[in-house]
Design a protein around this motif. Structure first.
Motif, PDB file in Angstrom:
ATOM      1  N   ALA A   1       0.815  -1.211   0.000  1.00 59.31           N
ATOM      2  CA  ALA A   1       0.000   0.000   0.000  1.00 59.31           C
ATOM      3  C   ALA A   1       0.847   1.258   0.000  1.00 59.31           C
ATOM      4  O   ALA A   1       2.006   1.259   0.440  1.00 59.31           O
ATOM      5  N   ILE A   2       0.234   2.315  -0.509  1.00 59.58           N
ATOM      6  CA  ILE A   2       0.745   3.672  -0.337  1.00 59.58           C
ATOM      7  C   ILE A   2      -0.273   4.384   0.533  1.00 59.58           C
ATOM      8  O   ILE A   2      -1.450   4.495   0.162  1.00 59.58           O
ATOM      9  N   LEU A   3       0.157   4.824   1.689  1.00 59.22           N
ATOM     10  CA  LEU A   3      -0.757   5.327   2.709  1.00 59.22           C
ATOM     11  C   LEU A   3      -0.508   6.798   3.006  1.00 59.22           C
ATOM     12  O   LEU A   3       0.640   7.242   3.095  1.00 59.22           O
TER      13      LEU A   3
ATOM     14  N   VAL B   1       5.616   0.131   7.138  1.00 56.39           N
ATOM     15  CA  VAL B   1       6.633   0.790   6.316  1.00 56.39           C
ATOM     16  C   VAL B   1       8.012   0.216   6.617  1.00 56.39           C
ATOM     17  O   VAL B   1       8.791  -0.094   5.708  1.00 56.39           O
ATOM     18  N   ALA B   2       8.326   0.052   7.900  1.00 55.79           N
ATOM     19  CA  ALA B   2       9.635  -0.475   8.288  1.00 55.79           C
ATOM     20  C   ALA B   2       9.845  -1.886   7.753  1.00 55.79           C
ATOM     21  O   ALA B   2      10.966  -2.267   7.410  1.00 55.79           O
ATOM     22  N   ALA B   3       8.766  -2.652   7.648  1.00 53.10           N
ATOM     23  CA  ALA B   3       8.867  -4.026   7.146  1.00 53.10           C
ATOM     24  C   ALA B   3       9.026  -4.076   5.632  1.00 53.10           C
ATOM     25  O   ALA B   3       9.410  -5.111   5.084  1.00 53.10           O
ATOM     26  N   GLY B   4       8.702  -2.977   4.939  1.00 54.82           N
ATOM     27  CA  GLY B   4       8.796  -2.962   3.480  1.00 54.82           C
ATOM     28  C   GLY B   4       7.486  -3.239   2.786  1.00 54.82           C
ATOM     29  O   GLY B   4       7.454  -3.429   1.565  1.00 54.82           O
TER      30      GLY B   4
ATOM     31  N   PHE C   1       5.999  -8.840   2.636  1.00 50.92           N
ATOM     32  CA  PHE C   1       6.437  -8.074   3.808  1.00 50.92           C
ATOM     33  C   PHE C   1       5.234  -7.540   4.590  1.00 50.92           C
ATOM     34  O   PHE C   1       5.250  -7.514   5.827  1.00 50.92           O
ATOM     35  N   ALA C   2       4.203  -7.113   3.861  1.00 52.68           N
ATOM     36  CA  ALA C   2       2.994  -6.629   4.530  1.00 52.68           C
ATOM     37  C   ALA C   2       2.356  -7.740   5.345  1.00 52.68           C
ATOM     38  O   ALA C   2       1.937  -7.535   6.496  1.00 52.68           O
ATOM     39  N   LYS C   3       2.305  -8.932   4.761  1.00 48.67           N
ATOM     40  CA  LYS C   3       1.672 -10.060   5.437  1.00 48.67           C
ATOM     41  C   LYS C   3       2.407 -10.444   6.725  1.00 48.67           C
ATOM     42  O   LYS C   3       1.787 -10.910   7.695  1.00 48.67           O
TER      43      LYS C   3
END
Length: 399
Positions: free
Chosen positions: A283-285, A304-307, A342-344
């Motif tokens: 995502a772009i948040l 974000v930190a996770a990529g 990374f999000a998951k």
């Protein structure tokens, strides 16, 4: 064997508070318990309550920085507390769970007065105002992020990291693969702005997507949620840019659309973050700048930190910046797939189950060892819980 118990869930009238409350309610009912909900008039109108669940509307007084409203605010809180105590006399809850928002406050006060165990759940990365007021007196604090701002260190022993419950349809997406994205395939973008959309997204996103390189732009298929007053001009913008777009003020099948999407553009509300990380969607948040305590900026940091996401502050959210971040996120054939993975990794799909375990364990000794906790929970018996540390609340305990 599980014995039927009664639980009261108290939540403010926004989707961010109500969605996790409803999710917990369904889980507790499936486990054989009975559930009642305390909310305000707004919350009563949000669908999702379990079948046969009681719904009670209580006054929701606010204590703001303006002293002119203190008297009426305290009066409403005390009236709500009295009504909640009457409910507890008949419903006899084993515990009361607060999800934040002012309607939860009198419900927690009433439970404190009657020595009923209490839990608060914080959806955001910043402890909300009502939860800050209640933190001292509750038995446990359930959180959605590993690090919570405005949570006093002396309460950390009560903290249990469970995550933020989401809808079952979103949890089901976790088992599905990221949708295939070939160099010639359709590139699906989902744009959401909360329950009613966001004008800033209508202003920026169409022009930003139009600035993408042709190899990305010609493959776009956009689904965007818009405010009613914005929808026609947004439709004209996409037509002008020759970008296929489906626009709506409300997306009832949002989980299904999330499953189809390759990337999401939206706000950084707690429910949005929880759904993105549960489903595994990059995502772009754009955090809402007027959110209380700037909590949306903090919500997005873990992802974000996770990529798994990129964050753009609203003052810097321009068409050019959006196109730049989109290109960075989609750079390379596997870039978006990696971002999805990374999000998951930030997702907590067992949030509702872990929260229900915590709720069931309150009042037992010791607390369940199966919970995903930040630290061992301190054992606080109901008759040992201290009073809340606000003058208006300390005063009511002497009545």
């Amino acid at each position: 064997m599980s014995f039927t118990k009664h639980y009261v869930l108290a939540a403010g009238g926004t989707g961010g508070h109500m969605i996790p409350a409803y999710a917990l309610g369904r889980e507790l009912v499936q486990r054989g318990h009975r559930v009642a909900l305390i909310t305000d008039e707004r919350g009563q109108k949000i669908p999702g309550m379990v079948d046969d669940g009681q719904v009670h509307v209580l006054p929701a007084g606010r204590i703001t920085k303006d002293p002119r409203g203190w008297l009426s605010g305290v009066h409403a809180i005390m009236k709500g507390r009295k009504m909640a105590m009457q409910l507890y006399d008949s419903f006899e809850p084993s515990a009361v769970v607060g999800f934040g928002g002012y309607p939860a406050f009198p419900a927690l006060l009433a439970a404190n007065r009657k020595n009923i165990p209490t839990i608060i759940h914080e959806q955001n990365a910043v402890l909300g105002r009502v939860n800050r007021l209640a933190a001292r007196s509750v038995n446990a604090i359930a959180t959605s992020y590993p690090d919570i701002l405005k949570l006093k260190a002396k309460y950390e022993e009560k903290v249990h990291l469970v995550g933020n419950p989401v809808r079952e349809e979103v949890i089901a997406l976790r088992e599905e693969p990221y949708p295939p994205l070939t160099e010639e395939g359709i590139f699906r973008v989902l744009v959401t702005g909360g329950s009613q959309g966001a004008t800033i997204l209508s202003d920026v996103v169409p022009d930003g997507l139009a600035l993408l390189p042709m190899h990305l732009r010609r493959r776009l298929q956009v689904t965007q949620q818009c405010r009613e007053q914005d929808i026609e001009r947004v439709r004209e913008k996409y037509a002008e840019h020759d970008i296929p777009a489906e626009l709506a003020t409300y997306l009832p099948d949002l989980p299904q659309r999330l499953g189809w999407s390759h990337v999401v553009i939206g706000r950084a509300g707690a429910s949005t973050i929880a759904e993105l990380t549960t489903a595994g969607r990059p995502a772009i948040l754009i955090p809402l700048p007027i959110a209380t305590d700037d909590h949306q900026t903090h919500n997005v940091r873990e992802m974000v930190a996770a990529g798994g996401a990129r964050s753009i502050a609203q003052p810097q959210f321009t068409a050019k910046e959006l196109a730049k971040q989109m290109q960075k996120m989609a750079l390379g054939p596997d870039a978006l797939q990696n971002a999805a993975r990374f999000a998951k990794k930030c997702g907590r799909p067992d949030a509702v189950s872990d929260l229900a375990d915590l709720v069931e364990s309150i009042g037992t000794s010791p607390l369940s060892k199966t919970l995903k906790v930040k630290k061992e929970a301190s054992q606080i018996l109901p008759n040992q819980r201290p009073a809340l540390a606000k003058d208006i609340l300390a005063k009511e305990t002497t009545q």
